[in-house]
Design an enzyme around this catalytic site. Structure first.
Site, PDB file in Angstrom:
ATOM      1  N   MET A   1      91.629 -53.565  -3.433  1.00 58.93           N
ATOM      2  CA  MET A   1      90.665 -54.542  -2.901  1.00 58.93           C
ATOM      3  C   MET A   1      91.272 -55.286  -1.710  1.00 58.93           C
ATOM      4  O   MET A   1      91.784 -56.390  -1.835  1.00 58.93           O
ATOM      5  CB  MET A   1      90.252 -55.509  -4.009  1.00 58.93           C
ATOM      6  CG  MET A   1      89.684 -54.810  -5.237  1.00 58.93           C
ATOM      7  SD  MET A   1      89.161 -55.939  -6.544  1.00 58.93           S
ATOM      8  CE  MET A   1      90.759 -56.591  -7.076  1.00 58.93           C
ATOM      9  N   ASP A   2      91.174 -54.680  -0.547  1.00 66.74           N
ATOM     10  CA  ASP A   2      91.801 -55.237   0.653  1.00 66.74           C
ATOM     11  C   ASP A   2      90.738 -55.829   1.581  1.00 66.74           C
ATOM     12  O   ASP A   2      89.657 -55.261   1.736  1.00 66.74           O
ATOM     13  CB  ASP A   2      92.575 -54.134   1.391  1.00 66.74           C
ATOM     14  CG  ASP A   2      93.481 -54.695   2.464  1.00 66.74           C
ATOM     15  OD1 ASP A   2      93.799 -55.901   2.410  1.00 66.74           O
ATOM     16  OD2 ASP A   2      93.856 -53.942   3.377  1.00 66.74           O
ATOM     17  N   GLY A   3      91.062 -56.960   2.189  1.00 68.47           N
ATOM     18  CA  GLY A   3      90.188 -57.531   3.209  1.00 68.47           C
ATOM     19  C   GLY A   3      89.537 -58.852   2.843  1.00 68.47           C
ATOM     20  O   GLY A   3      88.697 -59.350   3.597  1.00 68.47           O
TER      21      GLY A   3
ATOM     22  N   THR B   1      89.641 -50.428   0.830  1.00 71.21           N
ATOM     23  CA  THR B   1      88.820 -51.042   1.871  1.00 71.21           C
ATOM     24  C   THR B   1      89.724 -51.677   2.927  1.00 71.21           C
ATOM     25  O   THR B   1      90.942 -51.599   2.854  1.00 71.21           O
ATOM     26  CB  THR B   1      87.895 -52.110   1.259  1.00 71.21           C
ATOM     27  OG1 THR B   1      88.698 -53.063   0.527  1.00 71.21           O
ATOM     28  CG2 THR B   1      86.887 -51.477   0.320  1.00 71.21           C
TER      29      THR B   1
ATOM     30  N   TRP C   1      86.681 -55.763   1.541  1.00 74.94           N
ATOM     31  CA  TRP C   1      86.326 -55.623   0.140  1.00 74.94           C
ATOM     32  C   TRP C   1      85.075 -56.410  -0.281  1.00 74.94           C
ATOM     33  O   TRP C   1      84.217 -55.868  -0.992  1.00 74.94           O
ATOM     34  CB  TRP C   1      87.503 -56.010  -0.756  1.00 74.94           C
ATOM     35  CG  TRP C   1      87.119 -56.003  -2.196  1.00 74.94           C
ATOM     36  CD1 TRP C   1      86.902 -57.075  -3.011  1.00 74.94           C
ATOM     37  CD2 TRP C   1      86.812 -54.842  -2.983  1.00 74.94           C
ATOM     38  NE1 TRP C   1      86.503 -56.667  -4.260  1.00 74.94           N
ATOM     39  CE2 TRP C   1      86.444 -55.288  -4.269  1.00 74.94           C
ATOM     40  CE3 TRP C   1      86.836 -53.472  -2.731  1.00 74.94           C
ATOM     41  CZ2 TRP C   1      86.088 -54.431  -5.293  1.00 74.94           C
ATOM     42  CZ3 TRP C   1      86.493 -52.603  -3.752  1.00 74.94           C
ATOM     43  CH2 TRP C   1      86.116 -53.074  -5.017  1.00 74.94           C
TER      44      TRP C   1
END
Length: 282
Positions: free
Chosen positions: A39-41, A226, A252
């Site tokens: 879960m990046d961003g 993401t 994400w």
């Protein structure tokens, strides 16, 4: 106000109907057993939307809960989320605390969901790094949902793959040492027995994999990341050697059902290839 509420309700019902129809079509083909997500961003999303610090993590938590619902409806049995790595402790204390508070809130939500749906919740990682209250809550939720098996949600917290491997090797060594001390008194001088004992004292692949934090799930069929990044960031390197890797430029919090549909279609199109590769590993 009533008109706006009515329109919102109609759009929500229509969206749910379309989603269920699409999922019915997808279920004609093979459905992945296990989907893992990085879960990046969250922070970039908050900055881009000019939100206050921490708001991106709130939106990210909601996106995860929505994805859990989508996977449950689609028929995916396992979903694993990389919520907090050991390296994340290097971030600002206020951000770390925000994430921990969110984790506690997510536990509460998952506990309520589990009362009405057969959802098993796991927490994978070095839970000793959590504070006592959060660790107890995690253990309590795992115990309360342990008997369920239809759908399994695994939250990787205080996790990184290198630590997972080291932990597994240490546990395997302890098991072998215990076995050696247990049979030591009854050991005779037969050479064949010596050779067999030497083999039993050696750590093998089965020992490593059964003692990993992620032994609670099968290897992922799909790994989604993401934030337009194309690296694993020390997440499930051991388990994803035969996984479909999907990277989205979307941050994400903006991930939605159509991203899930896209990766499932990609999985179905490459299904025969992945089956052949897995059979070669047997």
């Amino acid at each position: 106000m009533d008109k706006e509420y009515f329109l919102t309700k109609v759009l929500s019902c229509w969206s749910s109907f379309i989603r269920r129809v699409v999922f019915c079509v997808l279920r004609v083909g093979p459905i992945p057993t296990h989907i893992a997500v990085i879960m990046d961003g969250n922070r970039r999303y908050a900055k881009r939307k000019l939100l206050e610090e921490g708001a991106g993590h709130d939106a990210g938590a909601m996106a995860l809960l929505n994805l859990i619902i989508y996977c449950y409806e689609l028929g995916v049995k396992y979903i694993t989320a990389y919520a907090f790595s050991i390296d994340n402790f290097r971030r600002k204390p206020s951000e770390v605390q925000k994430i921990m508070d969110l984790l506690k809130e997510c536990m509460t939500v998952l506990a309520k969901i589990a009362k009405h749906h057969p959802i098993k919740v796991n927490f994978a990682g070095n839970l000793e790094l959590l504070n006592a209250e959060l660790r107890d809550e995690a253990c309590k939720l795992m115990g309360a949902t342990a008997e369920y098996s239809k759908f399994v949600v695994t939250i990787c917290v205080c996790y990184c793959c290198t630590d997972d491997i080291v932990h597994s090797v240490e546990e395997s060594c302890r098991e072998k040492c215990y076995y050696h001390s247990y049979i030591g008194d009854s050991h005779d001088d037969d050479k064949d027995d010596d050779d067999k004992d030497d083999e039993r004292h050696m750590i093998n692949l089965v020992d490593i994999e059964k003692n990993m934090y992620m032994a609670v799930t099968p290897d992922p069929d799909i790994l989604i990341r993401t934030g337009d990044k194309h690296r694993l960031s020390n997440f499930l390197q051991w388990q994803t050697c035969l996984s479909l890797l999907a990277s989205f430029s979307t941050d994400w919090p903006e991930i939605g059902v159509w991203h899930l549909v896209k990766v499932v279609i990609d999985f179905q199109q490459n299904y025969d290839y992945f089956v052949r590769k897995r059979l070669q590993q047997l």
